[in-house]
Design a protein around this motif. Structure first.
Motif, PDB file in Angstrom:
ATOM      1  N   ALA A 450      12.178   2.074 -79.538  1.00  0.00           N
ATOM      2  CA  ALA A 450      12.440   2.125 -78.094  1.00  0.00           C
ATOM      3  C   ALA A 450      11.649   1.087 -77.305  1.00  0.00           C
ATOM      4  O   ALA A 450      11.869   0.944 -76.095  1.00  0.00           O
ATOM      5  N   LEU A 451      10.771   0.346 -77.958  1.00  0.00           N
ATOM      6  CA  LEU A 451       9.906  -0.582 -77.232  1.00  0.00           C
ATOM      7  C   LEU A 451      10.637  -1.864 -76.846  1.00  0.00           C
ATOM      8  O   LEU A 451      11.502  -2.346 -77.581  1.00  0.00           O
ATOM      9  N   LYS A 452      10.252  -2.426 -75.723  1.00  0.00           N
ATOM     10  CA  LYS A 452      10.735  -3.736 -75.297  1.00  0.00           C
ATOM     11  C   LYS A 452       9.702  -4.770 -75.730  1.00  0.00           C
ATOM     12  O   LYS A 452       8.568  -4.755 -75.268  1.00  0.00           O
ATOM     13  N   LEU A 453      10.117  -5.642 -76.654  1.00  0.00           N
ATOM     14  CA  LEU A 453       9.188  -6.574 -77.265  1.00  0.00           C
ATOM     15  C   LEU A 453       9.732  -7.994 -77.219  1.00  0.00           C
ATOM     16  O   LEU A 453      10.945  -8.205 -77.126  1.00  0.00           O
ATOM     17  N   GLY A 454       8.808  -8.959 -77.328  1.00  0.00           N
ATOM     18  CA  GLY A 454       9.183 -10.353 -77.425  1.00  0.00           C
ATOM     19  C   GLY A 454       9.606 -10.677 -78.850  1.00  0.00           C
ATOM     20  O   GLY A 454       9.602  -9.822 -79.740  1.00  0.00           O
ATOM     21  N   PRO A 455       9.947 -11.940 -79.121  1.00  0.00           N
ATOM     22  CA  PRO A 455      10.443 -12.332 -80.446  1.00  0.00           C
ATOM     23  C   PRO A 455       9.463 -12.007 -81.577  1.00  0.00           C
ATOM     24  O   PRO A 455       9.853 -11.453 -82.602  1.00  0.00           O
ATOM     25  N   GLU A 456       8.186 -12.352 -81.400  1.00  0.00           N
ATOM     26  CA  GLU A 456       7.215 -12.069 -82.465  1.00  0.00           C
ATOM     27  C   GLU A 456       7.033 -10.573 -82.655  1.00  0.00           C
ATOM     28  O   GLU A 456       6.917 -10.067 -83.778  1.00  0.00           O
ATOM     29  N   GLY A 457       6.992  -9.837 -81.551  1.00  0.00           N
ATOM     30  CA  GLY A 457       6.844  -8.389 -81.630  1.00  0.00           C
ATOM     31  C   GLY A 457       8.038  -7.745 -82.312  1.00  0.00           C
ATOM     32  O   GLY A 457       7.878  -6.795 -83.106  1.00  0.00           O
ATOM     33  N   ARG A 458       9.248  -8.244 -82.034  1.00  0.00           N
ATOM     34  CA  ARG A 458      10.449  -7.677 -82.661  1.00  0.00           C
ATOM     35  C   ARG A 458      10.435  -7.948 -84.169  1.00  0.00           C
ATOM     36  O   ARG A 458      10.831  -7.098 -84.970  1.00  0.00           O
ATOM     37  N   ALA A 459       9.974  -9.142 -84.562  1.00  0.00           N
ATOM     38  CA  ALA A 459       9.912  -9.466 -85.996  1.00  0.00           C
ATOM     39  C   ALA A 459       8.930  -8.539 -86.718  1.00  0.00           C
ATOM     40  O   ALA A 459       9.200  -8.040 -87.815  1.00  0.00           O
ATOM     41  N   LEU A 460       7.789  -8.287 -86.093  1.00  0.00           N
ATOM     42  CA  LEU A 460       6.818  -7.381 -86.698  1.00  0.00           C
ATOM     43  C   LEU A 460       7.382  -5.966 -86.762  1.00  0.00           C
ATOM     44  O   LEU A 460       7.217  -5.265 -87.768  1.00  0.00           O
ATOM     45  N   ARG A 461       8.047  -5.544 -85.692  1.00  0.00           N
ATOM     46  CA  ARG A 461       8.648  -4.204 -85.697  1.00  0.00           C
ATOM     47  C   ARG A 461       9.636  -4.067 -86.846  1.00  0.00           C
ATOM     48  O   ARG A 461       9.636  -3.037 -87.551  1.00  0.00           O
TER      49      ARG A 461
END
Length: 853
Positions: A450-461
């Motif tokens: 459910a989190l709104k993340l940037g590109p690096e954050g989405r890759a880690l997720r």
């Protein structure tokens, strides 16, 4: 006292004595031999003198130990023991004192150590101060949302598998206590054998017997901490009278308070003065923002530390015997599992928990209100075992006895693993000990989508959501998860709602660990997130910030940052231990290696031992400790660490013939005895061939004894030789004892009745002698052999018929020849004795030293 110490290939002591009293002495001797520095630290921690040795970091501990009057309680508990148990504990202390490395051990010292080591153990009283602080700042409803006891979880595991699920059809009991990992270890692998019993297990250095984890052949047992609440804090009202006396206000009015002061030294610092106050509830342990607090525990109410159970456990033969022994247990309250070879199974709690108002279990309570007085003891619960039982500090059999328990993750996972098969063997149990699945990972992972993340954050997720949730040492995703979790906890702790819990408390620095916010949130994360103390938006923002922060960091493997940082107060000459990397596991894994979540991933608590007791065959049982059997620098101080790190277990050797006899203490009528200043009491005692065979065989078959011609002999052949010598009137064999310890084999002969007499002209009054000195094992004493030979000369010349001593050492031994000349021997010719060349030497009565130098 007569006893023997054997060692296996790991240096683990196997002690054998004729009776329980001599065996207790042997165990004390061994503890002081293998763990002298550790015993000194334990004694000092128990007597409030640690600061004198270790400095100011121990001041707060020494102050608490003195306030609680640990030594006085230990004395009273010792005095309350049955005479037979008192004697047993005293012999253990005698064994420690016989080594003489450190002084100060009294018969009650083991009880003081036990009391001190468990002052804040498990569901300790400092948790009540934390709950009071949460109630005052966040409200009573928030208290349960921090439901973990102390800044680090206890984490011990245990399980019992009935014969229905084993290959042999007999039960297996296994587990791993999770305590501070120390060097040397908090548990000692040991075997205690006498005519009454033969028990192997994990002993606590400084404590006689095998209290927690033992295998007696017919029955085996193990424990985990029950997380019971046993001690209360009482808010006291005190007043000082004109005559200087102090009183406390109790349910029936003003009552006398015992008062005294104590002073202790601090290495590199000023002396400390402690005011010791004891109200009718118990000793005063704090004067903080809630006023004066006194502590009442089972030992305060009754002078009993449960030591009556220890010798009974050694003598147990069935689970019924273990059960009966545990009725004498006091503290800490444990969950116990046991099994025997008859098919008996046991799963119960053991210890003393007071009956009182439930409010006592949660918070400090007013001393003057009779509602909070104690009213006897709670019954100890038990459960039947249906194929499998587990214990992992969770709400299980001990649920009625406590307030806070560990989450059931570990207990449930252990049961899940056991139920996967029906052919378990002892060697397979390492798979359970080292399971790295993290069941609690979902607390964080389930919030990620459910989190709104940037590109690096989405890759880690994406990586974390695909991760197998195993905290393996080589897993990059495990490290990333731990970093996210730690940063998440840090961001949560910064929320305004928790600000009051970060302010100065006014309590003693001793309680700082229990009042720290970060670990409290980390170890109760699931409950904190569900507490309503924060909005979903605050929660998600904190987690998103954590993910983005970690996404920008260089990836590492879990084992690079998850390091073991053991507790090690290094003795002089011992190398300090740096943090050790490459570790797997996490707090809620079965492999529970908990770091300072939210602060550091280094960990101090973890498997302080692993053990597996096989009821089908004790020799198939397994064990391991983090470092080694010995507390001294050497081959066995750290040799088990590679196995422990890999999750392997060492097989237990139970065959005495496969063990190496290292030491024997003998008390036997001496034919001669002499006390030598600076050397000790030297006694010459006749050899008893069958009784002394292991010792003699070990000496004469060493390569260094090759001149004796027995290096390739079997044990039976050596026995035959010494039984033959024992039958002769012309030849005699003796052991030389130094303070009861065998140090040499000494033989005499009449030359005219021996092949040596055929090689030289025998004179009237000649007496022949052979001497084999035991190996020094790295502890050689300058002048040792010379002093010993001087004593032997005194003995031989004590008989007026002896006019000349004849010896014939190896002709190649130049050092021996030089030593004999120094003593006064005249060198004679070299002679051939079979395939050996010997150097004859003679010492006449008039040339012998008149006294020992």
């Amino acid at each position: 006292m007569r006893f023997e110490c054997y060692r296996d290939s790991w240096g683990i002591p196997h002690l054998r004595a004729p009776d329980a009293s001599a065996l207790a002495y042997a165990q004390g001797w061994n503890a002081a031999t293998d763990r002298a520095w550790q015993l000194e630290l334990l004694r000092r921690r128990a007597t409030g003198t640690a600061s004198e040795l270790l400095g100011s970091e121990w001041v707060n501990w020494d102050r608490l130990v003195r306030q609680v009057q640990v030594t006085a309680s230990a004395r009273a508990a010792f005095d309350g023991l049955e005479p037979e148990t008192q004697e047993w504990v005293s012999r253990f202390v005698d064994g420690i004192n016989s080594v003489g490395t450190y002084e100060g051990w009294e018969p009650w010292t083991p009880l003081a150590i036990w009391h001190a080591e468990h002052l804040t153990f498990g569901s300790g009283f400092p948790a009540k101060i934390w709950r009071q602080r949460v109630r005052e700042t966040l409200g009573a409803e928030a208290v349960s949302r921090f439901a973990m006891d102390g800044p680090e979880p206890v984490g011990s595991n245990g399980w019992l598998v009935s014969g229905a699920l084993t290959e042999s059809g007999s039960a297996i009991v296994a587990g791993d206590p999770h305590r501070f990992i120390q060097l040397p270890g908090s548990y000692q692998q040991i075997r205690l054998s006498c005519d009454e019993f033969d028990v192997l297990g994990l002993a606590m250095p400084g404590i006689p017997g095998i209290a927690h984890f033992g295998h007696a052949g017919d029955v085996a047992w193990g424990i985990t901490n029950g997380m019971a609440d046993t001690s209360d804090l009482f808010q006291e009202q005190l007043r000082r009278n004109a005559d200087g006396s102090i009183e406390a206000f109790g349910p029936d009015g003003w009552e006398s308070v015992r008062a005294s002061t104590e002073t202790f030294s601090v290495a590199g610092g000023d002396d400390q003065v402690v005011t010791v106050l004891e109200t009718p509830r118990g000793p005063v342990v704090e004067d903080g923002p809630e006023g004066v607090l006194s502590l009442r525990g089972p030992v305060t109410a009754e002078p009993d530390l449960g030591f009556a159970a220890l010798p009974k456990l050694l003598r147990a033969r069935t689970v019924a015997d273990v059960d009966a022994a545990l009725d004498d247990w006091v503290l800490p309250v444990n969950v116990v599992m046991a099994a025997d070879t008859r098919g008996g199974l046991l799963h119960r709690a053991a210890g003393k928990v007071p009956k009182r108002d439930l409010e006592n279990r949660k918070y400090p309570v007013p001393a003057w209100d009779a509602r909070y007085a104690w009213r006897g003891w709670e019954p100890m619960p038990r459960k039947d075992v249906d194929r499998v039982a587990t214990m992992a500090n969770d709400r299980g059999v001990a649920a009625p006895l406590g307030v806070e328990f560990c989450q059931p993750y570990r207990a449930d996972r252990i049961r899940e693993l056991i139920e996967e098969r029906t052919d378990w063997a002892a060697a397979d149990m390492a798979r359970i000990h080292t399971d790295t699945l993290l069941p609690s990972a979902g607390i964080v992972l389930d919030l990620l989508p459910a989190l709104k993340l940037g590109p690096e954050g989405r890759a880690l997720r994406e990586r974390l959501l695909l991760w197998d949730r195993r905290m393996d040492a080589d897993s990059v995703e495990a490290a990333a998860f731990a970093r996210v979790r730690g940063a998440f906890v840090e961001r949560l702790a910064e929320l305004p709602v928790f600000a009051p819990l970060t302010e100065s408390t006014g309590y003693s620095p001793f309680f700082a660990g229990w009042l720290a916010l970060l670990p409290r949130i980390a170890y109760a994360l699931e409950h904190v997130l569900a507490s309503g103390l924060m909005s979903d938006e605050e929660r998600d923002a904190a987690l998103a910030t954590a993910v983005e922060e970690v996404a920008g960091r260089e990836p590492v493997a879990w084992g690079e940052v998850h390091r073991l940082a053991p507790w090690h107060d290094a003795a002089e000459g011992d190398e300090a231990v740096e943090p050790l990397d490459g570790m797997a596991g996490d707090a809620d894994c079965v492999l529970s290696t908990a770091g300072g979540l939210g602060a550091s991933e280094d960990f101090l608590r973890g498997p302080a031992a692993r053990w597996v007791w096989d009821l089908a065959d004790r020799g198939s049982s397994r064990w391991i400790v983090p470092f080694g059997a010995s507390g001294r620098p050497g081959a066995h101080q750290r040799d088990q660490f590679p196995l422990w790190k890999r999750g392997e277990l060492a097989r237990i050797e139970t065959d005495w013939h496969e063990l190496q006899l290292e030491y024997r203490m003998i008390e036997r009528p001496a034919v001669f005895e002499e006390r030598v200043e600076g050397f000790g009491r030297v006694a010459i005692v006749p050899v008893r061939p069958a009784e002394d065979l292991d010792l003699i065989y070990g000496w004469v078959t060493e390569e260094r004894a090759r001149f004796w011609g027995m290096t390739k002999h079997s044990k039976d052949h050596v026995l035959e030789i010494y039984e033959y010598l024992d039958s002769l009137d012309t030849h005699h064999a003796f052991l030389i004892l130094r303070d009861g310890t065998p140090i040499a084999l000494f033989q005499t002969y009449e030359p005219e009745a021996d092949p040596v007499g055929e090689c030289y002209e025998v004179e009237p009054g000649d007496i022949g002698a052979h001497l084999l000195v035991a190996g020094a094992n790295g502890r050689a004493l300058p002048g040792f052999t010379g002093r010993l030979m001087g004593v032997l000369a005194l003995y031989l010349f004590a008989d007026p018929a002896h006019q000349r001593i004849v010896v014939e050492p190896d002709a190649r031994n130049v050092q021996a020849a030089a030593r004999m000349r120094r003593i006064g021997f005249d060198l004679g010719p070299q002679i051939e004795l079979g395939d050996k060349r010997a150097q004859l030497a003679f010492l006449r009565r008039e040339d012998a030293p008149c006294r020992l130098k």
